[in-house]
Each structure stands twice: as C-alpha cells, then as structure tokens.
Write an enzyme that holds these catalytic residues in place. Structure first.
Site, PDB file in Angstrom:
ATOM      1  N   CYS A  59     -42.467 -15.289 -22.406  1.00  0.00           N
ATOM      2  CA  CYS A  59     -43.174 -16.128 -23.378  1.00  0.00           C
ATOM      3  C   CYS A  59     -43.513 -15.400 -24.664  1.00  0.00           C
ATOM      4  O   CYS A  59     -43.410 -15.966 -25.752  1.00  0.00           O
ATOM      5  CB  CYS A  59     -44.441 -16.696 -22.742  1.00  0.00           C
ATOM      6  SG  CYS A  59     -45.639 -15.441 -22.214  1.00  0.00           S
ATOM      7  N   CYS A 102     -48.336 -12.498 -14.784  1.00  0.00           N
ATOM      8  CA  CYS A 102     -49.083 -13.512 -15.531  1.00  0.00           C
ATOM      9  C   CYS A 102     -49.612 -14.590 -14.589  1.00  0.00           C
ATOM     10  O   CYS A 102     -50.759 -15.035 -14.714  1.00  0.00           O
ATOM     11  CB  CYS A 102     -48.198 -14.134 -16.609  1.00  0.00           C
ATOM     12  SG  CYS A 102     -48.996 -15.476 -17.533  1.00  0.00           S
TER      13      CYS A 102
END
Length: 401
Positions: A202, A104
C-alpha cells in the site's frame, strides 16, 4: 432475526474499494448498526502522485452516503510506521524479503483498528477480506478458513490473527466469489462498483519498488557471481533483490559458457541453453555478493526443507506434527508437507516435492484442508552445500530510523 444475526454495532474498515463497500452493505441489510472507519496508514507521500489515500477516502465517503452509514477518518500512520514500516526496513536491511501486509493485519487492522472500534462500543469489526471465521463447537475455538473464492483467498495474510481477534471479526465477502461481490455492488449502485482492485504494497503504490526503497536504504554495490564463481556484473545493493528475481539484474546479455552448460547438463537440468534467464539464488552479506543461477529448475532454487521462526498459531498452541499442506508465498498452490516439529516460536517443514525459491522473510503458512493453522517467518531452507552461507554481520546503512 436469529442470534447470529441479532442486531449488533459493527465497525467496518472502509478502504474505498468494492469489497469493504459490499461488506458494509451486507451487514446493514442484516439489520446491524454499521459504522465505517477509513484507516489512513501512510502519510509520507500525501502530496505525491503515488498516494491514493485522498481519492480512496472520497470513494469510501461516497459509499457510506449511498449505504446510509456514518464514516470516520482515523489516522493510524504513526502506529503503522512504528509497528510495520520500521520492521519492513529492518528485514530488508538484513537481506530478507518481508511481507508487510501480514504484519499490517496483525498490528494495525486487527489490533489498533480493533481497539479503536471497541472504544466506539462495537461488538464486532468487519473487513473486506476473502476469508472465513467459524467457531468449532467441539473445541470452542474460532477457526480461520480460506475464502470460498480460491482465486481471491486471503487467509495467507491473516494467519497471525489470534483467538481474541477472530472472535470479534466478520468477513462477509469471504462467503462469496468476487463476481458476486461485483454484481451486488453494481445492482445497488455503489459508486466504486467497477473500481480496480488494489495490488502491491500500500505505501509504495505504482512506483518502482527499487526507487522507493532507495529513499530509506543506501546503495551498497558489489559483485554478481554465478554458481561457478564467475563475475557477471555488479549489483546496486543486496537489499534491492529477492530470491527468484529475474528482472532488473542488469546481466540480460550475459551468456553461459561451454563448461557451465556442461555442468548444468551433468546436474540433469533440462533445456538449459546459453540464453536461459538468470535468477537470484542467494545473497551473501559477508562478501556483499549476489549469487545468480541460470535456468528455472536449477538445484540452488529448489528446497525440500525449511525452518520458520516467530510462529503464530491460530488455536493458540502449536499443531501436532504430521502431514498437512503449506504455502511459502501468496497465490502458491498448497504443497503437501510434513510438519516435523513445532513450538510456539519455531517449526520445521519437509515437503513432498521441491519448493521453488523459498525466501527468508516471507511466511510459511500451514493448512489442513480449508482451515488455516497459522505459520511463521521463513528463516532458512536446505540448499546445496556449495552455496555460500548467508550472514547478517554486514548490512547496508539505514538512512531513516
């Protein structure tokens, strides 16, 4: 104002957390033109109890209001799904344990977000990561350093950043300890000063990991065997386990037998008894077998050599062979090792002391002192020859492409 702090347009990734909030505040205090961007990277669970995105944006907007900066809500969910989540699923399907936060950072926060910031006319971007960037005056290269707070250092997650990305990046809180960040937030009255730090992946949130993964990868039950080949139970699918895992095996009541205890004693395992916990030691996709061992110091859990692939080097070229330190998982204490060989794609490390549960799919990250050199994805490690060989010829069905 010196050249380093001359007024610049800086786009800050505002997550709704205290670290990025203080980052924006510090840059505004230095006289910069600061713009906040809230990145929405996941939208599959917008209406579920596990999604905190809406709350986080409210917090980020409140912070922007207090500091006196603009904030923009930008949706990167499609990029995230293509560049990060798809790879996350492929790795789990192949029996490995990926780290999506590393991908990410490389693909979203310091690529898609950076590109968006540049289109806004930004000269730099900034995030609330605990790391530092320093320009080496003798080489002209930008170096990635550990954050000053050893308990919060996040350089491990940033090791794939390249020179172009680092040259445009600021990490203001990397020069501070977390206690100082909290103090600053409290003193200036930030509404999220006491907000709990986010943990875990997340897009999973607080839900059980196995429940989340089962939405995308089908269960494929098979046998659980110990190091002597005895069947101890049944697993739900190799994708749902990782090396070194102790909880959730479903064999907590299984005891070692006399011959197995004697074998452990012969190996020199200290303190191994019939009630010692079981740990995942290997996943054999050819036979769909989950191999477990008893005792934390079982030799099947110890490795002194590993190979890594898909390497990324901060300097742009592989470091020279020699002694350095490495982490094979986040929060691990730096381990002395020898970089035996390294190319732009692969490297091999030999450790001075055995490393526990070295896990394919995780990253091996190299350091010289506080300087992060880069690293690669762990492909394999040395284990006893009696351990079955991992293959990826048979993989569970992928439910969602």
């Amino acid at each position: 104002m010196d050249k380093q702090h001359s007024k610049q347009r800086i786009v800050v990734g505002l997550s709704g957390g205290v670290d990025s909030a203080v980052t924006a505040y510090l840059l505004k205090q230095q006289g910069h033109e600061v713009i906040g961007i809230f990145m929405k990277n996941w939208e599959d669970d917008d209406d579920s109890e596990y999604c905190s995105s809406n709350i986080d944006f409210v917090d980020a907007a409140a912070v922007a209001d207090v500091i006196g900066i603009e904030i923009e809500h930008v949706n990167f969910a499609a990029d995230y799904k293509d560049r990060v989540f798809a790879e996350f699923l492929r790795e789990y399907q192949a029996g490995r344990t990926p780290n999506p936060d590393i991908l990410c950072n490389a693909e979203i926060k310091f690529k898609a977000f950076l590109d968006h910031a540049m289109r806004l006319g930004a000269e730099k971007i900034a995030t609330g990561h605990y790391a530092r960037v320093r320009r080496n005056e003798s080489t002209g290269l930008h170096e990635l350093l550990k954050g000053l707070d050893p308990a919060k250092d996040q350089s491990y997650f940033l090791h794939r950043l390249n020179q172009a990305q680092l040259s445009k990046t600021l990490f203001p809180v990397g020069e501070l300890h977390k206690t100082e960040v909290r103090r600053i937030a409290d003193e200036i009255g930030l509404p999220n000063a006491k907000k709990k730090d986010s943990t875990g992946i997340c897009f999973i949130g607080e839900r059980p990991f196995r429940d989340f993964l089962n939405r995308y990868i089908a269960k494929a039950p098979g046998p659980i065997k110990n190091d002597r080949g005895r069947v101890l139970g049944k697993h739900v699918g190799l994708s749902f386990y990782t090396l070194g895992q102790r909880q959730g095996l479903g064999i907590g009541g299984v005891k070692a037998r006399g011959a197995e205890l004697k074998a452990a004693q012969a190996r020199g395992q200290r303190g191994v008894g019939e009630h010692e916990p079981w740990f995942v030691a290997r996943k054999d996709l050819d036979t769909n077998t989950l191999w477990v061992v008893q005792g934390h110091d079982h030799p099947w859990l110890q490795s002194t050599v590993l190979s890594a692939q898909d390497c990324s080097w901060v300097a742009g070229t592989a470091p020279a062979a020699g002694l350095m330190a490495a982490k094979t998982r986040y929060r691990q204490v730096d381990a002395t090792c020898e970089l035996r060989s390294a190319t732009t794609a692969n490297c091999e490390l030999v450790f001075a002391e055995p490393q526990w549960a070295v896990t394919p799919g995780q990253s091996a990250v190299l350091y010289q002192g506080d300087v992060c050199l880069g690293g690669g994805v762990i492909a394999a490690s040395n284990v006893p020859n009696t351990l079955p060989t991992v293959s990826t010829r048979s993989t569970p069905e992928l439910l969602v492409k």
